[in-house]
Write a protein that holds these residues in place. Structure first.
Motif, PDB file in Angstrom:
ATOM      1  N   LEU A  17      39.492  41.919  44.578  1.00 44.70           N
ATOM      2  CA  LEU A  17      38.313  41.567  45.372  1.00 44.70           C
ATOM      3  C   LEU A  17      37.202  40.886  44.574  1.00 44.70           C
ATOM      4  CD1 LEU A  17      38.019  44.855  47.465  1.00 44.70           C
ATOM      5  CD2 LEU A  17      38.860  42.639  48.276  1.00 44.70           C
ATOM      6  N   ASP A  18      37.306  40.861  43.236  1.00 43.69           N
ATOM      7  CA  ASP A  18      36.196  40.355  42.423  1.00 43.69           C
ATOM      8  C   ASP A  18      36.236  38.839  42.273  1.00 43.69           C
ATOM      9  OD1 ASP A  18      34.971  42.852  42.021  1.00 43.69           O
ATOM     10  OD2 ASP A  18      36.521  43.367  40.543  1.00 43.69           O
ATOM     11  N   VAL A  19      36.087  38.160  43.405  1.00 45.43           N
ATOM     12  CA  VAL A  19      36.135  36.696  43.416  1.00 45.43           C
ATOM     13  C   VAL A  19      34.711  36.163  43.512  1.00 45.43           C
ATOM     14  CG1 VAL A  19      37.007  34.666  44.618  1.00 45.43           C
ATOM     15  CG2 VAL A  19      38.378  36.765  44.570  1.00 45.43           C
ATOM     16  N   PRO A  20      34.252  35.417  42.494  1.00 47.12           N
ATOM     17  CA  PRO A  20      32.907  34.837  42.576  1.00 47.12           C
ATOM     18  C   PRO A  20      32.860  33.738  43.643  1.00 47.12           C
ATOM     19  CG  PRO A  20      33.784  34.775  40.314  1.00 47.12           C
ATOM     20  CD  PRO A  20      34.918  35.124  41.220  1.00 47.12           C
ATOM     21  N   THR A  21      31.643  33.421  44.116  1.00 45.17           N
ATOM     22  CA  THR A  21      31.462  32.339  45.103  1.00 45.17           C
ATOM     23  C   THR A  21      32.091  31.048  44.594  1.00 45.17           C
ATOM     24  OG1 THR A  21      29.402  33.333  45.858  1.00 45.17           O
ATOM     25  CG2 THR A  21      29.748  31.015  46.384  1.00 45.17           C
ATOM     26  N   ASN A  22      31.841  30.733  43.325  1.00 45.71           N
ATOM     27  CA  ASN A  22      32.509  29.602  42.694  1.00 45.71           C
ATOM     28  C   ASN A  22      33.495  30.188  41.679  1.00 45.71           C
ATOM     29  OD1 ASN A  22      31.138  27.100  43.788  1.00 45.71           O
ATOM     30  ND2 ASN A  22      29.360  28.302  43.126  1.00 45.71           N
ATOM     31  N   PRO A  23      34.798  30.237  42.021  1.00 45.69           N
ATOM     32  CA  PRO A  23      35.770  31.000  41.228  1.00 45.69           C
ATOM     33  C   PRO A  23      35.838  30.540  39.772  1.00 45.69           C
ATOM     34  CG  PRO A  23      36.742  30.316  43.304  1.00 45.69           C
ATOM     35  CD  PRO A  23      35.426  29.610  43.188  1.00 45.69           C
ATOM     36  N   THR A  24      36.008  31.504  38.894  1.00 42.72           N
ATOM     37  CA  THR A  24      36.021  31.240  37.459  1.00 42.72           C
ATOM     38  C   THR A  24      37.384  31.561  36.856  1.00 42.72           C
ATOM     39  OG1 THR A  24      35.322  33.498  37.015  1.00 42.72           O
ATOM     40  CG2 THR A  24      33.582  31.841  37.245  1.00 42.72           C
ATOM     41  N   GLU A  25      37.645  30.960  35.708  1.00 43.13           N
ATOM     42  CA  GLU A  25      38.870  31.249  34.959  1.00 43.13           C
ATOM     43  C   GLU A  25      38.915  32.742  34.611  1.00 43.13           C
ATOM     44  OE1 GLU A  25      39.281  28.785  31.510  1.00 43.13           O
ATOM     45  OE2 GLU A  25      41.356  29.427  31.158  1.00 43.13           O
ATOM     46  N   GLU A  26      37.767  33.288  34.264  1.00 44.98           N
ATOM     47  CA  GLU A  26      37.687  34.705  33.913  1.00 44.98           C
ATOM     48  C   GLU A  26      38.211  35.586  35.068  1.00 44.98           C
ATOM     49  OE1 GLU A  26      33.665  35.792  33.102  1.00 44.98           O
ATOM     50  OE2 GLU A  26      34.180  37.817  32.381  1.00 44.98           O
ATOM     51  N   ALA A  27      37.749  35.283  36.282  1.00 45.34           N
ATOM     52  CA  ALA A  27      38.195  36.056  37.441  1.00 45.34           C
ATOM     53  C   ALA A  27      39.693  35.848  37.689  1.00 45.34           C
ATOM     54  CB  ALA A  27      37.389  35.662  38.679  1.00 45.34           C
ATOM     55  N   ALA A  28      40.157  34.621  37.476  1.00 47.60           N
ATOM     56  CA  ALA A  28      41.587  34.349  37.672  1.00 47.60           C
ATOM     57  C   ALA A  28      42.425  35.163  36.696  1.00 47.60           C
ATOM     58  CB  ALA A  28      41.862  32.851  37.504  1.00 47.60           C
ATOM     59  N   LEU A  29      41.947  35.282  35.467  1.00 46.36           N
ATOM     60  CA  LEU A  29      42.695  36.051  34.460  1.00 46.36           C
ATOM     61  C   LEU A  29      42.712  37.544  34.805  1.00 46.36           C
ATOM     62  CD1 LEU A  29      41.578  34.179  31.216  1.00 46.36           C
ATOM     63  CD2 LEU A  29      43.816  34.068  32.377  1.00 46.36           C
ATOM     64  N   ALA A  30      41.591  38.036  35.357  1.00 47.35           N
ATOM     65  CA  ALA A  30      41.554  39.436  35.777  1.00 47.35           C
ATOM     66  C   ALA A  30      42.545  39.685  36.921  1.00 47.35           C
ATOM     67  CB  ALA A  30      40.129  39.816  36.203  1.00 47.35           C
TER      68      ALA A  30
ATOM     69  N   GLY B  79      45.184  22.552  51.350  1.00 43.11           N
ATOM     70  CA  GLY B  79      44.784  21.636  50.287  1.00 43.11           C
ATOM     71  C   GLY B  79      45.598  21.817  49.016  1.00 43.11           C
ATOM     72  N   ARG B  80      45.687  20.721  48.242  1.00 41.65           N
ATOM     73  CA  ARG B  80      46.434  20.741  46.980  1.00 41.65           C
ATOM     74  C   ARG B  80      45.575  21.163  45.818  1.00 41.65           C
ATOM     75  NH1 ARG B  80      47.631  14.627  46.484  1.00 41.65           N
ATOM     76  NH2 ARG B  80      45.403  14.784  46.924  1.00 41.65           N
ATOM     77  N   ALA B  81      44.258  21.334  46.074  1.00 48.49           N
ATOM     78  CA  ALA B  81      43.334  21.538  44.960  1.00 48.49           C
ATOM     79  C   ALA B  81      42.882  22.985  44.841  1.00 48.49           C
ATOM     80  CB  ALA B  81      42.122  20.643  45.122  1.00 48.49           C
ATOM     81  N   SER B  82      42.683  23.415  43.611  1.00 47.80           N
ATOM     82  CA  SER B  82      41.968  24.650  43.308  1.00 47.80           C
ATOM     83  C   SER B  82      40.778  24.243  42.449  1.00 47.80           C
ATOM     84  CB  SER B  82      42.893  25.614  42.556  1.00 47.80           C
ATOM     85  OG  SER B  82      42.128  26.688  42.016  1.00 47.80           O
ATOM     86  N   LEU B  83      39.576  24.510  42.958  1.00 52.48           N
ATOM     87  CA  LEU B  83      38.360  24.168  42.203  1.00 52.48           C
ATOM     88  C   LEU B  83      37.959  25.377  41.376  1.00 52.48           C
ATOM     89  CD1 LEU B  83      36.796  21.420  42.411  1.00 52.48           C
ATOM     90  CD2 LEU B  83      38.418  21.833  44.271  1.00 52.48           C
ATOM     91  N   MET B  84      37.988  25.229  40.073  1.00 51.72           N
ATOM     92  CA  MET B  84      37.772  26.378  39.192  1.00 51.72           C
ATOM     93  C   MET B  84      36.743  26.031  38.119  1.00 51.72           C
ATOM     94  SD  MET B  84      39.853  28.850  40.200  1.00 51.72           S
ATOM     95  CE  MET B  84      39.805  29.892  38.746  1.00 51.72           C
ATOM     96  N   THR B  85      35.883  27.003  37.813  1.00 51.41           N
ATOM     97  CA  THR B  85      34.977  26.860  36.672  1.00 51.41           C
ATOM     98  C   THR B  85      35.684  27.439  35.447  1.00 51.41           C
ATOM     99  OG1 THR B  85      33.076  27.074  38.127  1.00 51.41           O
ATOM    100  CG2 THR B  85      32.686  27.376  35.767  1.00 51.41           C
TER     101      THR B  85
ATOM    102  N   ASP C  85      41.268  29.459  46.590  1.00 50.09           N
ATOM    103  CA  ASP C  85      41.346  28.690  45.342  1.00 50.09           C
ATOM    104  C   ASP C  85      41.708  29.594  44.165  1.00 50.09           C
ATOM    105  OD1 ASP C  85      40.730  26.429  46.725  1.00 50.09           O
ATOM    106  OD2 ASP C  85      39.068  25.821  45.440  1.00 50.09           O
ATOM    107  N   LEU C  86      41.141  30.784  44.133  1.00 52.48           N
ATOM    108  CA  LEU C  86      41.467  31.697  43.032  1.00 52.48           C
ATOM    109  C   LEU C  86      42.946  32.081  43.088  1.00 52.48           C
ATOM    110  CD1 LEU C  86      39.676  33.580  40.836  1.00 52.48           C
ATOM    111  CD2 LEU C  86      40.934  35.299  42.157  1.00 52.48           C
ATOM    112  N   ALA C  87      43.452  32.354  44.279  1.00 52.88           N
ATOM    113  CA  ALA C  87      44.861  32.741  44.413  1.00 52.88           C
ATOM    114  C   ALA C  87      45.786  31.609  43.958  1.00 52.88           C
ATOM    115  CB  ALA C  87      45.158  33.136  45.860  1.00 52.88           C
ATOM    116  N   LYS C  88      45.384  30.361  44.253  1.00 49.69           N
ATOM    117  CA  LYS C  88      46.191  29.229  43.782  1.00 49.69           C
ATOM    118  C   LYS C  88      46.269  29.240  42.248  1.00 49.69           C
ATOM    119  CE  LYS C  88      45.095  26.073  47.628  1.00 49.69           C
ATOM    120  NZ  LYS C  88      44.268  24.918  48.059  1.00 49.69           N
ATOM    121  N   ALA C  89      45.135  29.501  41.603  1.00 45.55           N
ATOM    122  CA  ALA C  89      45.118  29.523  40.135  1.00 45.55           C
ATOM    123  C   ALA C  89      45.967  30.677  39.599  1.00 45.55           C
ATOM    124  CB  ALA C  89      43.674  29.631  39.633  1.00 45.55           C
TER     125      ALA C  89
END
Lengths: 375, 375
Positions: B61-74, B146-152, B97-101
């Motif tokens: 559940l810890d998905v930031p509004t603008n998803p981050t690499e850190e959250a994806a790794l968690a 969409g084909r894109a995942s927008l990640m910080t 987007d986070l799930a895609k990453a």
């Protein structure tokens, strides 16, 4: 020129045929079977495409106008004897549909009847289907992005074999390849594409993106078909027509209707051998009349997309276009007799397109529609 | 309710959430990771979806509004610890987007930067990406197709990771899930979807089916957004909005433009944390003004699709809609300061959407566009 990615990757635009060598490499096809037909083999095109294929690429040309299981088995034998690992189909709907059947049988057990959509055969079709690059030479059938292969089985039935796995892995849509198409075939194939846009738009399934694409395609065909028939070298009109045909193919998932239920049935006759696009052109006006009143405001929306005044009768406009394009007035002049009609009606009722006509059609309705074109 | 098959299979319509169990079975997913966010976890929806997943399905559940690499790794650590074999993403664009990453990193080597589109990273992305079912709760981002995942990234860049293999294997679009969306988020996400339709339509790439879909989607959103904001329980308006958002997502392949180049750049700020849809809504009027004169007759065609008179100014109409929907007047009120602008301009120039704006935008142009919304 551009890449379009709905249903499958599509390289679109004049000159896109040049992408064939890298496309085959990208798909991992080292030894394709090139499937085309005798008509095209009389032009330089088959050799031109073969020269873009790996050296020694075998060619299969014996494709009937309405492809048969027998022809598919002959092509399959060549595919196996030559150790092929994929297909290139060059032509109108017939070579492309035949190549789809070959790609299926190359990796799935016979007989073809096992895969007929009307008997639920899609469940037997897996992603193992051999990869296919489709290069249309008409604008056209939309077979280059379609999930269906229309085949006449050994038992005489003309059936749709339908699966997402049958969609060509790549469509190379090069309008330059249609520059040599004679006026009669330009007209008949263009009206085939128009019938795809109109029938799928009218189908009762709920699919707004397909409807938007269908209206766009119908407008392009309407504005450019007479130009391309009058001057076959008009590349701008040819390009618009090919886009309209592609768009028609992109909308098949909504389902077709009575025009195609009847044209599939008539196309399964051994004699006379009838051209699919010509049949669709002839059948469109009476079917549009039959469906009017069962399609909400959709006829008005089609007229708007075609740039026609709201008050005109769409069926009459389609009929007048047929006249201007010298489409045969009816099916009697093509050799269809009264005695053939009862079995055609039976086959239309059993066709997969029957289910998505906006107005349920009975056997009597189909007979009346056939009688209306027995000219 | 219906199945739509452009880019990926889409189950669309009220009640389609019920298809989740059979969909997971069909995709061979036995142990999904359910990805959602804290906001949704405060509603009954996360538990409702979890109940449709196999017993014991883990939840991230810890998905930031603008998803981050850190959250994806968690999330990836949880995915691996739980032995997952696929993902279900429930929410707006952020969880999807986070799930895609996560699906990418579950099957491809780290770091995420390796896959950034701007550095050509798509060549490293294969079909091995873990399967994902996307269930949007906004109408919306179009991320479900969409084909894109927008990640910080860990280095602070907000990048697009773009590949056809990142498209969810199934989109379950159930408008009932958006009934609880508050008016402010309904407006901001609806304007996000409208910006997708308008920007992709204006992009210079040649893709007529995408343009047809974009105009259809823009019209649906324009006619229904204010209705859904005024009465969140209007399921008909919610359904039209969700279709418009889906259609926006189906057109991403044409490329976006300066609105998204800037909103991606602004969205990469750590503070303030800005909402993507709100930014797009604010940026649309000045970008449409900037592009006018470089898009042929396309503004007229958009106005026709929206049912607006030919003589009105589209940018002014978009601005007035923002006012009616209580969108913030500019980015200064959201916490953006002058000092932040130079780095935002740099990031906008480096964004993948910059390449498909119809009018080439310089750093000075982007600065002027930002100044126009520094209210």
């Amino acid at each position: 020129m551009g890449i379009i990615s709905y249903l499958t990757t599509t390289e679109f635009g004049p000159g896109s045929l040049a992408k064939l060598p890298e496309s085959l490499t990208g798909l991992g096809i080292r030894r394709p079977l090139l499937v085309s037909d005798r008509g095209l083999a009389a032009t330089p095109l088959v050799e031109r495409v073969r020269a873009l294929c790996p050296e020694g690429t075998p060619v299969f040309l014996d494709v009937p106008t309405n492809p048969t299981e027998e022809a598919a088995l002959a092509a399959l034998a060549l595919y196996k004897a030559e150790g092929c690992d994929g297909l290139v189909a060059l032509g109108g709907g017939s070579p492309i549909d035949l190549a789809k059947a070959v790609g299926l049988l190359a990796t799935h057990p016979a007989p073809l009847a096992r895969y007929a959509a009307i008997d639920g055969g899609m469940v037997h079709i897996t992603a193992a289907v051999a990869p296919l690059v489709a290069i249309p030479t008409t604008a056209g059938t939309g077979a280059e992005v379609g999930r269906a292969s229309l085949m006449t089985l050994a038992d005489g039935r003309k059936v749709g074999i339908i699966s997402q796995h049958l969609i060509p892995r790549l469509a190379l849509c090069d309008p330059e390849l249609t520059l040599g198409l004679p006026p009669g075939l330009t007209a008949a194939t263009g009206l085939d594409a128009l019938s795809h846009c109109i029938e799928t738009f009218l189908s009762p399934r709920d699919n707004p993106p397909a409807e938007a694409i269908a209206l766009d395609g119908a407008g392009r065909i309407w504005r450019n078909l007479e130009r391309a028939v009058a001057d076959g070298s008009d590349l701008a009109a040819r390009t618009e027509l090919m886009m309209g045909a592609l768009e028609g193919g992109l909308t098949f998932q909504k389902g077709l209707g009575a025009v195609h239920a009847l044209s599939h049935a008539l196309g399964s006759l051994k004699e006379p051998s009838l051209h699919h696009g010509t049949l669709n052109a002839i059948l469109m006006p009476p079917v549009v009349r039959f469906n009017a009143g069962h399609v909400g405001d959709k006829l008005a929306r089609i007229k708007a997309a075609l740039g026609l005044p709201a008050e005109v009768d769409l069926a009459a406009e389609l009929d007048a276009l047929n006249r201007r394009l010298n489409i045969p007035a009816g099916i009697r002049t093509l050799g269809v007799t009264e005695a053939m009609l009862p079995s055609v009606v039976e086959k239309a009722l059993a066709d997969h397109s029957n289910a998505t006509n906006p107005r349920a059609a009975t056997g009597d309705d189909y007979m009346a529609l056939l009688r209306a074109v027995m000219v």
